[in-house]
Design a protein around this motif. Sequence first.
Motif, PDB file in Angstrom:
ATOM      1  N   GLN A 290       0.813  -1.206   0.000  1.00  0.00           N
ATOM      2  CA  GLN A 290       0.000   0.000   0.000  1.00  0.00           C
ATOM      3  C   GLN A 290       0.852   1.265   0.000  1.00  0.00           C
ATOM      4  OE1 GLN A 290      -3.253  -0.018  -0.425  1.00  0.00           O
ATOM      5  NE2 GLN A 290      -3.163  -2.256  -0.562  1.00  0.00           N
ATOM      6  N   LEU A 291       1.982   1.224   0.673  1.00  0.00           N
ATOM      7  CA  LEU A 291       2.811   2.409   0.787  1.00  0.00           C
ATOM      8  C   LEU A 291       3.596   2.702  -0.483  1.00  0.00           C
ATOM      9  CD1 LEU A 291       4.127   1.899   4.414  1.00  0.00           C
ATOM     10  CD2 LEU A 291       2.325   3.446   3.642  1.00  0.00           C
ATOM     11  N   LEU A 292       3.645   1.769  -1.413  1.00  0.00           N
ATOM     12  CA  LEU A 292       4.365   1.984  -2.655  1.00  0.00           C
ATOM     13  C   LEU A 292       3.432   2.189  -3.842  1.00  0.00           C
ATOM     14  CD1 LEU A 292       7.190  -0.683  -2.240  1.00  0.00           C
ATOM     15  CD2 LEU A 292       7.416   1.790  -2.022  1.00  0.00           C
ATOM     16  N   MET A 293       2.131   2.253  -3.593  1.00  0.00           N
ATOM     17  CA  MET A 293       1.181   2.345  -4.703  1.00  0.00           C
ATOM     18  C   MET A 293       1.190   3.730  -5.353  1.00  0.00           C
ATOM     19  SD  MET A 293      -0.260  -0.544  -5.272  1.00  0.00           S
ATOM     20  CE  MET A 293      -1.671  -0.049  -6.271  1.00  0.00           C
ATOM     21  N   GLU A 294       1.394   4.756  -4.527  1.00  0.00           N
ATOM     22  CA  GLU A 294       1.280   6.097  -5.070  1.00  0.00           C
ATOM     23  C   GLU A 294       2.554   6.580  -5.753  1.00  0.00           C
ATOM     24  OE1 GLU A 294       0.107   8.625  -1.959  1.00  0.00           O
ATOM     25  OE2 GLU A 294      -1.869   7.676  -1.679  1.00  0.00           O
ATOM     26  N   GLY A 295       3.591   5.822  -5.680  1.00  0.00           N
ATOM     27  CA  GLY A 295       4.855   6.234  -6.300  1.00  0.00           C
ATOM     28  C   GLY A 295       5.898   6.550  -5.253  1.00  0.00           C
ATOM     29  N   GLU A 296       7.114   6.337  -5.614  1.00  0.00           N
ATOM     30  CA  GLU A 296       8.233   6.577  -4.713  1.00  0.00           C
ATOM     31  C   GLU A 296       9.427   6.993  -5.557  1.00  0.00           C
ATOM     32  OE1 GLU A 296       9.723   7.635  -1.724  1.00  0.00           O
ATOM     33  OE2 GLU A 296       8.102   6.297  -1.082  1.00  0.00           O
ATOM     34  N   ILE A 297      10.237   7.913  -5.029  1.00  0.00           N
ATOM     35  CA  ILE A 297      11.442   8.349  -5.725  1.00  0.00           C
ATOM     36  C   ILE A 297      12.662   7.774  -5.013  1.00  0.00           C
ATOM     37  CG2 ILE A 297      10.377  10.428  -6.659  1.00  0.00           C
ATOM     38  CD1 ILE A 297      11.684  12.027  -4.440  1.00  0.00           C
ATOM     39  N   TYR A 298      13.738   7.604  -5.773  1.00  0.00           N
ATOM     40  CA  TYR A 298      14.937   6.928  -5.258  1.00  0.00           C
ATOM     41  C   TYR A 298      16.197   7.777  -5.484  1.00  0.00           C
ATOM     42  CZ  TYR A 298      11.831   2.942  -5.106  1.00  0.00           C
ATOM     43  OH  TYR A 298      10.775   2.103  -4.833  1.00  0.00           O
ATOM     44  N   LEU A 299      16.056   9.080  -5.308  1.00  0.00           N
ATOM     45  CA  LEU A 299      17.222   9.949  -5.413  1.00  0.00           C
ATOM     46  C   LEU A 299      18.213   9.688  -4.284  1.00  0.00           C
ATOM     47  CD1 LEU A 299      15.414  13.279  -6.384  1.00  0.00           C
ATOM     48  CD2 LEU A 299      16.640  11.709  -7.890  1.00  0.00           C
ATOM     49  N   ASP A 300      17.685   9.286  -3.119  1.00  0.00           N
ATOM     50  CA  ASP A 300      18.583   8.937  -2.019  1.00  0.00           C
ATOM     51  C   ASP A 300      19.441   7.729  -2.362  1.00  0.00           C
ATOM     52  OD1 ASP A 300      16.286   7.362  -2.101  1.00  0.00           O
ATOM     53  OD2 ASP A 300      16.580   6.760   0.001  1.00  0.00           O
ATOM     54  N   VAL A 301      18.854   6.769  -3.102  1.00  0.00           N
ATOM     55  CA  VAL A 301      19.601   5.587  -3.514  1.00  0.00           C
ATOM     56  C   VAL A 301      20.686   5.978  -4.525  1.00  0.00           C
ATOM     57  CG1 VAL A 301      19.455   3.345  -4.647  1.00  0.00           C
ATOM     58  CG2 VAL A 301      17.661   4.065  -3.050  1.00  0.00           C
ATOM     59  N   ALA A 302      20.322   6.833  -5.496  1.00  0.00           N
ATOM     60  CA  ALA A 302      21.300   7.239  -6.512  1.00  0.00           C
ATOM     61  C   ALA A 302      22.491   7.964  -5.872  1.00  0.00           C
ATOM     62  CB  ALA A 302      20.628   8.129  -7.552  1.00  0.00           C
ATOM     63  N   CYS A 303      22.197   8.918  -4.962  1.00  0.00           N
ATOM     64  CA  CYS A 303      23.288   9.665  -4.327  1.00  0.00           C
ATOM     65  C   CYS A 303      24.037   8.807  -3.310  1.00  0.00           C
ATOM     66  CB  CYS A 303      22.724  10.916  -3.639  1.00  0.00           C
ATOM     67  SG  CYS A 303      22.044  12.131  -4.779  1.00  0.00           S
ATOM     68  N   GLY A 304      23.299   8.069  -2.496  1.00  0.00           N
ATOM     69  CA  GLY A 304      23.940   7.239  -1.474  1.00  0.00           C
ATOM     70  C   GLY A 304      24.811   6.160  -2.072  1.00  0.00           C
TER      71      GLY A 304
END
Length: 859
Positions: A290-304
């Motif tokens: 349910q928490l991933l249905m609306e969309g999620e961004i992964y800029l933290d993953v790219a930078c980290g």
Amino acid sequence: MADPTGELHAAIAEARQAARALGISDFDTPTSLDSGEFNPDAVRKHSFSFELEGLNDAPGISDIESDLERIPGVKARIVFAEHRAWITAPESVGPDQLAEIMAKHGVMARLTEASLRRRLDHPHGLRPQPSRRPRLRTLRARRQAEETRRLIEREKRAGRLRAEAIRHLLQDPESRDVLYTARDLVTIPRLVFSTILAIPVIILHYVVAWQFPGWQWLCLALALPVVVWGAWPFHRAMLGGLRRGLSALDASSSVAIISAWLWSAAMLLFTPAGEIGWLSNPKLFAFDQQLLMEGEIYLDVACGMTVVLLAGRLATRRTRLSLMDDLAQAKPDPQEEYTVVHRNRATGRQEPEKIPLQEVNVGDDLIVPAGHIIPVDGRVVGGSSTVRAGLIEGRGVPRRVKVNDHVYAGSTAVDGELKVRVIRTGHLTRSAVIHHWVRGATRRQNRMAWISTTSASWLIPASLIVAVADFALWYLISGNINAAFTTALAILACVGPVSLALSTSLALRHGIEAAARHGVLLRDGNTMRQLAESDIVIFNRVGTLVEQEMSVETVTADHGENPDLVLRIAGALCMESDHPSSKAIVHAARHSRDHGEGGDDIPHWIEVNHVSITTDGTFTGMLTLPTAGGANDKHVEASLWRPRTMADLTGRLAAAAVSGGTPFIVRWKGKDRGVITLNDIVKDDASNAIEDLSDLGVETMMLSRDTYPVARRFADRIGVASVLAGIEPSRKAMAVRAVHARGNRVAMVGDSSVRECLHVADVGICVVGKQPLADLIRSNTRGLDVVVLRTDVSAIPQTMALARRTTRLIEQNIWFAWFYNVVAMVAAISGILHPMLATVLMISSSLFIEWRSRRARVY
């Protein structure tokens, strides 16, 4: 009458004018004809080394040197012991002219291989002039090396280096391998810049209270330079691998970083995630649908991921100490000037002269000031100093050297000035041969590392296929594209091919370098494995378990024979031999003669003719024994031999041969006259080394020519389990082969006298001692798997323990690498692993392999 000198000057001027027309204008150095007299310092010179035949007496050397030095500008040095001549001559003097002068004295001279190679490199006989400004020359060399590196990089970018590039990578121990990240691009400024931009991005992702309106667009802007410039080393490695049809080890990380940023940009552009006021609620698990249905961004993953990878690669590079780098730093500059003392033939005085190291010849007396590195192998002829051993032989405490002590290149004179007479210089020095050996081992190791790295690279396309399949299955089953992308990104982030590639090569390199730093040279990683698998170690007694010095223990004569005559005849037969046993007998015979033992009945000098040594080591010759009256001398055939079995002797001599040390039988006129037994000085650590091998589960054997009772008694003194006694030198290799035929892994320990035994064993361990290392390696092109520069026996169990520990580390590393990759992929596929946590685990696995591999440095 025409002036010949004027005509010659006119011809030279015309030739120079024609040369300038062709673009040749290097005529700044004055010649002898310009000044009217010869100036040896104003012309270019080259050096020759000749091998001499027919040089029968040392007194004639000075006449040959004087004739050679009558040519203006020629300096000659002839070493009688080496039968070599080192000559420095102007470029106008050719080797044929020098050889003709030596031929007048009955000496035939041939150019050595090194001189021939130099003449091939410089066909006009010119060698590059040593610069009087070494710093400028060094800077010029650095600039040339930098230009070469840039050219190679340009060719790589253009995709024109394929097979040639791979060949270059195999030879260069610090190569910019396309399967790894480009090392020169992973820099601290890149890490600092990426970290400064990544910190606010990561904080805004995980601290919801700080998420102000429009924060996600600011993060997208901050992440762009991190993803593009910060992660460029990984993108470049991936592109380089694609051009060559290879998979770079950081390709999955590059794909994950780019995918995370592009996915985030798409979410901001086409979903509610881009609306002002949107708040992120990141979760660690993908199965929370349910928490991933609306969309999620992964800029933290790219930078980290970028920051973690840069930090991990920098930490890895800084902890990898290379023995080749240390050896290169300790290598003296050939342009550095040293003071050489020559004797002026006219005045007889010692005259110092400063010359570059590359012009120092054998026989020169070199001054080494306190605190300087000794650049040559030689013998101390003046002064004393504490000498700190070089990098490879530096396990012991500094030693004090004085006149007649030997010193080796690479060691340092700590607190006193030394005058060293040069014995070997250049590529023949001990340190140069060691450097060449280690470089060869590194190149062979690079080939093995290339194989393991190529194998690990197949994990990259496998992970990409698994990631695509995982994305499709998650989307088809759950209908949640965000959850599908999260699991696929975690797969790309967690895969660790670097840990798999390093699991073998890094531990092997550390093990080989650890052994080399302690005076043991291993050929390659395969030698390390064979040494670890060896279950029997065979020692040749002489050269390994005992000291080089021997002494006469007893002299037993048969009934009616004189023991002093027995000893004198034995000394006469083996006088020309350099074997330790022969030296001991000769020393005892001379001592007996000088003290007048035996009275007037024993001749003070025994003439020996036609001395020969048979294949089994027996000395034979014709003796001239004077009679009592001295009128008629007796010519008898005599021999000095060693018994192999008790059946060779009877009676009193048989009892004497088995009651003490190594027996030698003296025979003349067809009858055995006496027995000489020699005492071997056992090395101090021999018994402890044998005990250490037994603790490792290794069976020990000893190979000896002595009879079984004598060999068994010696073996019991130090604890050797088995003996192979009564073996002739020509049959020792067959004995080693017989042990191997029983199914054992055999490591043979011996010096160069048993080189055939070293060849037939699984691992040939050659103990060098004081023998010139260059001659040993050149004469043993095969069979030298391990070269021991130390003299202690403990080097053998220590090296075997290192080999077993290194092999065990490699096996454990491989199991861990595969276990990690399988478990991490399963966790990522199941949705348990967050992409950011997957990145940390991936770099941690590589660092863990690095940490474990460094344990192979412990010797």
